[in-house]
Design an enzyme around this catalytic site. Structure first.
Site, mmCIF file in Angstrom:
data_model
loop_
_atom_site.group_PDB
_atom_site.id
_atom_site.type_symbol
_atom_site.label_atom_id
_atom_site.label_comp_id
_atom_site.label_asym_id
_atom_site.label_seq_id
_atom_site.Cartn_x
_atom_site.Cartn_y
_atom_site.Cartn_z
ATOM 1 N N ASN A 7 0.875 -1.169 0.000
ATOM 2 C CA ASN A 7 0.000 0.000 0.000
ATOM 3 C C ASN A 7 0.915 1.222 0.000
ATOM 4 O O ASN A 7 1.455 1.609 1.033
ATOM 5 C CB ASN A 7 -0.885 -0.036 1.251
ATOM 6 C CG ASN A 7 -1.842 1.133 1.314
ATOM 7 O OD1 ASN A 7 -1.786 2.047 0.484
ATOM 8 N ND2 ASN A 7 -2.715 1.125 2.308
ATOM 9 N N ARG A 100 -2.518 -2.253 -3.390
ATOM 10 C CA ARG A 100 -3.708 -1.445 -3.168
ATOM 11 C C ARG A 100 -3.636 -0.274 -4.149
ATOM 12 O O ARG A 100 -2.657 0.474 -4.177
ATOM 13 C CB ARG A 100 -3.758 -0.909 -1.748
ATOM 14 C CG ARG A 100 -4.949 -0.033 -1.565
ATOM 15 C CD ARG A 100 -4.983 0.658 -0.251
ATOM 16 N NE ARG A 100 -6.182 1.487 -0.204
ATOM 17 C CZ ARG A 100 -6.247 2.676 0.372
ATOM 18 N NH1 ARG A 100 -5.199 3.168 0.970
ATOM 19 N NH2 ARG A 100 -7.349 3.346 0.352
ATOM 20 N N HIS A 190 -13.080 2.918 -0.193
ATOM 21 C CA HIS A 190 -13.144 1.882 0.865
ATOM 22 C C HIS A 190 -13.808 0.593 0.350
ATOM 23 O O HIS A 190 -14.299 -0.208 1.145
ATOM 24 C CB HIS A 190 -13.967 2.351 2.080
ATOM 25 C CG HIS A 190 -13.303 3.398 2.924
ATOM 26 N ND1 HIS A 190 -14.027 4.366 3.577
ATOM 27 C CD2 HIS A 190 -12.014 3.610 3.242
ATOM 28 C CE1 HIS A 190 -13.205 5.146 4.262
ATOM 29 N NE2 HIS A 190 -11.960 4.709 4.058
ATOM 30 N N HIS A 218 -17.988 1.886 7.543
ATOM 31 C CA HIS A 218 -16.531 1.893 7.737
ATOM 32 C C HIS A 218 -16.181 3.236 8.371
ATOM 33 O O HIS A 218 -16.134 4.264 7.703
ATOM 34 C CB HIS A 218 -15.815 1.718 6.393
ATOM 35 C CG HIS A 218 -14.324 1.787 6.491
ATOM 36 N ND1 HIS A 218 -13.492 0.707 6.264
ATOM 37 C CD2 HIS A 218 -13.494 2.816 6.804
ATOM 38 C CE1 HIS A 218 -12.236 1.072 6.444
ATOM 39 N NE2 HIS A 218 -12.209 2.355 6.761
ATOM 40 N N GLY A 222 -10.793 8.172 7.834
ATOM 41 C CA GLY A 222 -11.725 8.363 6.718
ATOM 42 C C GLY A 222 -12.946 7.505 7.018
ATOM 43 O O GLY A 222 -12.812 6.493 7.700
ATOM 44 N N ARG A 251 -12.062 15.385 7.402
ATOM 45 C CA ARG A 251 -12.809 15.818 6.208
ATOM 46 C C ARG A 251 -14.216 16.272 6.581
ATOM 47 O O ARG A 251 -14.854 15.676 7.450
ATOM 48 C CB ARG A 251 -12.924 14.667 5.195
ATOM 49 C CG ARG A 251 -11.601 14.230 4.606
ATOM 50 C CD ARG A 251 -11.835 13.329 3.391
ATOM 51 N NE ARG A 251 -10.595 12.704 2.959
ATOM 52 C CZ ARG A 251 -10.343 11.399 3.084
ATOM 53 N NH1 ARG A 251 -11.229 10.575 3.616
ATOM 54 N NH2 ARG A 251 -9.196 10.927 2.664
ATOM 55 N N GLU A 397 -8.427 -5.214 5.171
ATOM 56 C CA GLU A 397 -8.255 -4.896 3.753
ATOM 57 C C GLU A 397 -7.063 -5.645 3.160
ATOM 58 O O GLU A 397 -7.110 -6.094 2.022
ATOM 59 C CB GLU A 397 -8.081 -3.380 3.589
ATOM 60 C CG GLU A 397 -9.376 -2.633 3.852
ATOM 61 C CD GLU A 397 -9.199 -1.133 4.024
ATOM 62 O OE1 GLU A 397 -8.740 -0.706 5.101
ATOM 63 O OE2 GLU A 397 -9.503 -0.387 3.086
HETATM 64 P P1 ADP Z 1 -7.497 4.882 8.947
HETATM 65 O O1 ADP Z 1 -8.729 5.481 8.342
HETATM 66 O O2 ADP Z 1 -6.363 5.840 9.045
HETATM 67 O O3 ADP Z 1 -7.136 3.506 8.420
HETATM 68 P P2 ADP Z 1 -8.432 3.562 11.366
HETATM 69 O O4 ADP Z 1 -9.494 2.720 10.737
HETATM 70 O O5 ADP Z 1 -7.302 2.861 12.016
HETATM 71 O O6 ADP Z 1 -7.888 4.695 10.439
HETATM 72 O O7 ADP Z 1 -9.146 4.496 12.443
HETATM 73 C C1 ADP Z 1 -8.414 5.431 13.173
HETATM 74 C C2 ADP Z 1 -9.359 6.159 14.119
HETATM 75 O O8 ADP Z 1 -10.056 5.211 14.916
HETATM 76 C C3 ADP Z 1 -8.650 7.053 15.103
HETATM 77 O O9 ADP Z 1 -8.420 8.346 14.582
HETATM 78 C C4 ADP Z 1 -9.641 7.112 16.259
HETATM 79 O O10 ADP Z 1 -10.566 8.147 16.050
HETATM 80 C C5 ADP Z 1 -10.369 5.789 16.175
HETATM 81 N N1 ADP Z 1 -9.970 4.845 17.227
HETATM 82 C C6 ADP Z 1 -8.948 3.970 17.211
HETATM 83 N N2 ADP Z 1 -8.900 3.266 18.377
HETATM 84 C C7 ADP Z 1 -9.918 3.713 19.135
HETATM 85 C C8 ADP Z 1 -10.428 3.393 20.427
HETATM 86 N N3 ADP Z 1 -9.848 2.467 21.202
HETATM 87 N N4 ADP Z 1 -11.501 4.071 20.867
HETATM 88 C C9 ADP Z 1 -12.084 5.011 20.105
HETATM 89 N N5 ADP Z 1 -11.675 5.353 18.870
HETATM 90 C C10 ADP Z 1 -10.619 4.717 18.389
#
Ligand code: ADP
Length: 416
Positions: A7, A100, A190, A218, A222, A251, A397
């Protein structure tokens, strides 16, 4: 088959090494052999972090001036006497590489083996996907240089799953010529994650593709929601770019476009500065003025009763609710709502707030089950009386990338 999944971003390269085959796909027993990230690619101080079960975590800072060097650094790590990965010690031990690839435009409705023609098409798509496709292409070109033509490579597109959207859902109500001349439309993103959720939902419930009627949320940094009817994406919240739809970490999501002109005039900004604000400084971060990370907002609310953080959370959950309602109408009802990604997998209070007040639609969350389903757990969180079931399904993913790569290379149909 040992698959290297890549990726590539403009200054980063994330990878996973996954062992998979038909039997492993059927039994959900694919093996994750290693995963890592190289950050600050293009500098003398790139940061390499790799984790592999049974191996010490590897961390190093060294020059990595481009993606080709980044790939060579991974191979160097594999060759280290201290690295032990089952069946992999040399470059030739990889059987295929999966990339990806963010944008497939209308051209690619599923994953494809990378050929010269595919690369040409991706280059032609750069105009529509200037943020992502150039970096993905860099990764593809680097991998061909490093691994040679004999190791097959596959492109897996974030947009492909959404090419089943009907025209009335993917068209914008602007002069038709903009679609005809420039292909301006909703593409959605996504897709690899939403497709994984649909497949995993089927495995958990023993449903057929035709019987897969779910709304997939999702919610990561994002975020997008997809209406999946008879196993196919029929609508999704992201649009021409990932900016549209839900409120996200940074965003804005949906917005009246004239706001852009107004802000530009008031703040003396050019168009790309204004769009950068909508992509990078808005959403949860923009409203809370604290962070794009939900955990920071929870802390601000719990410790300081922070009003801006509270507002951001209320706006976030309200937008999600609205789209659930919209998609229940678009689908004429659904059997389940599935939460995934960082927020969807971990933030029980956000899931509770999104689902609360939807009882009249047949959505009843079970507080106890909901609170337990965090940290990568998978399962149902609705009450037995809930007409529409609610699931938490951790997305994967990279696994989809590896499975598609295996199937394409082996000539196996990937529609299931
Ligand atoms: P990306 O879109 O970058 O792949 P992720 O799916 O890993 O991101 O999601 C990241 C977000 O998930 C973080 O910015 C946070 O808001 C949220 N997050 C991650 N762990 C926790 C948690 N334990 N409790 C609440 N929110 C969480």
């Amino acid at each position: 088959m040992n698959i290297l999944v890549l990726n590539c971003g403009s200054s980063s390269l994330k990878f996973q090494i996954i062992e998979t085959d038909s039997e492993k796909i059927k039994t959900n027993s694919d093996q994750e052999l290693a995963k890592g990230v190289i950050e600050k690619v293009g500098t003398n101080e790139a940061i390499i972090s790799i984790k592999a079960p049974g191996n010490e975590n590897y961390k190093a800072v060294m020059p990595v001036l481009d993606h080709k060097i980044a790939l060579n650094r991974i191979i160097d790590w594999i060759k280290l006497p201290t690295t032990h990965i089952n069946g992999i010690k040399r470059l030739q031990d990889f059987h295929a590489i999966g990339h990806r690839t963010v944008h497939g435009t209308e051209h690619f409705n599923s994953s494809v083996k990378i050929t010269k023609e595919v690369i040409k098409e991706l280059e032609a798509n750069i105009e529509i996907a200037p943020l992502h496709n150039p970096a993905n292409l860099k990764g593809i070109e680097a991998a061909i240089e490093v691994f040679g033509e004999d190791i097959p490579q596959v492109a897996i597109f974030d947009t492909a799953f959404h090419l089943t959207l009907p025209k009335h859902a993917f068209m914008y109500a602007i002069p038709l010529k903009y679609y005809n001349d420039y292909k301006i439309r909703r593409y959605g993103f996504h897709g690899t994650s939403h497709r994984y959720i649909a497949i995993r939902y089927r495995q958990l419930t023993n449903k057929t593709i035709e019987d897969t009627n779910i709304i997939s949320l999702h919610l990561g940094n994002g975020a997008s929601t997809t209406a999946i009817k008879n196993g196919k994406s029929i609508d999704t919240t992201m649009g021409f770019t990932p900016l549209e739809g839900l409120m996200m970490g940074t965003r804005s999501g949906d917005l009246d476009p004239t706001v852009i002109e107004f802000i530009m005039k008031k703040e003396n900004l050019n168009i790309s500065e204004a769009i950068t604000i909508l992509n990078k400084k808005s959403g949860v971060l923009g409203i809370s003025d604290i962070s794009n990370d939900m955990r920071d907002l929870f802390k601000a609310v719990n410790e300081n009763n922070d009003e801006k953080a509270k507002l951001a959370l209320e706006m976030y959950t309200y937008r999600n609710k609205k789209y659930i309602g919209a998609y229940l109408a678009a689908m004429n009802g659904a059997d389940a709502i599935c939460f995934t990604a960082g927020v969807g997998e971990n933030a029980a209070n956000i899931r509770r707030d999104i689902c609360s007040g939807l009882e009249s639609l047949g959505i009843e969350i079970d507080d106890e089950l909901n609170n337990q389903m965090v940290g990568g757990k998978e399962g149902i969180i609705s009450k037995p009386t809930s007409k529409i079931k609610i699931f938490v399904i951790p997305t994967n993913e990279e696994l989809m990338l590896a499975r598609d790569t295996y199937c394409i290379v082996s000539g196996i149909d990937i529609t299931e």
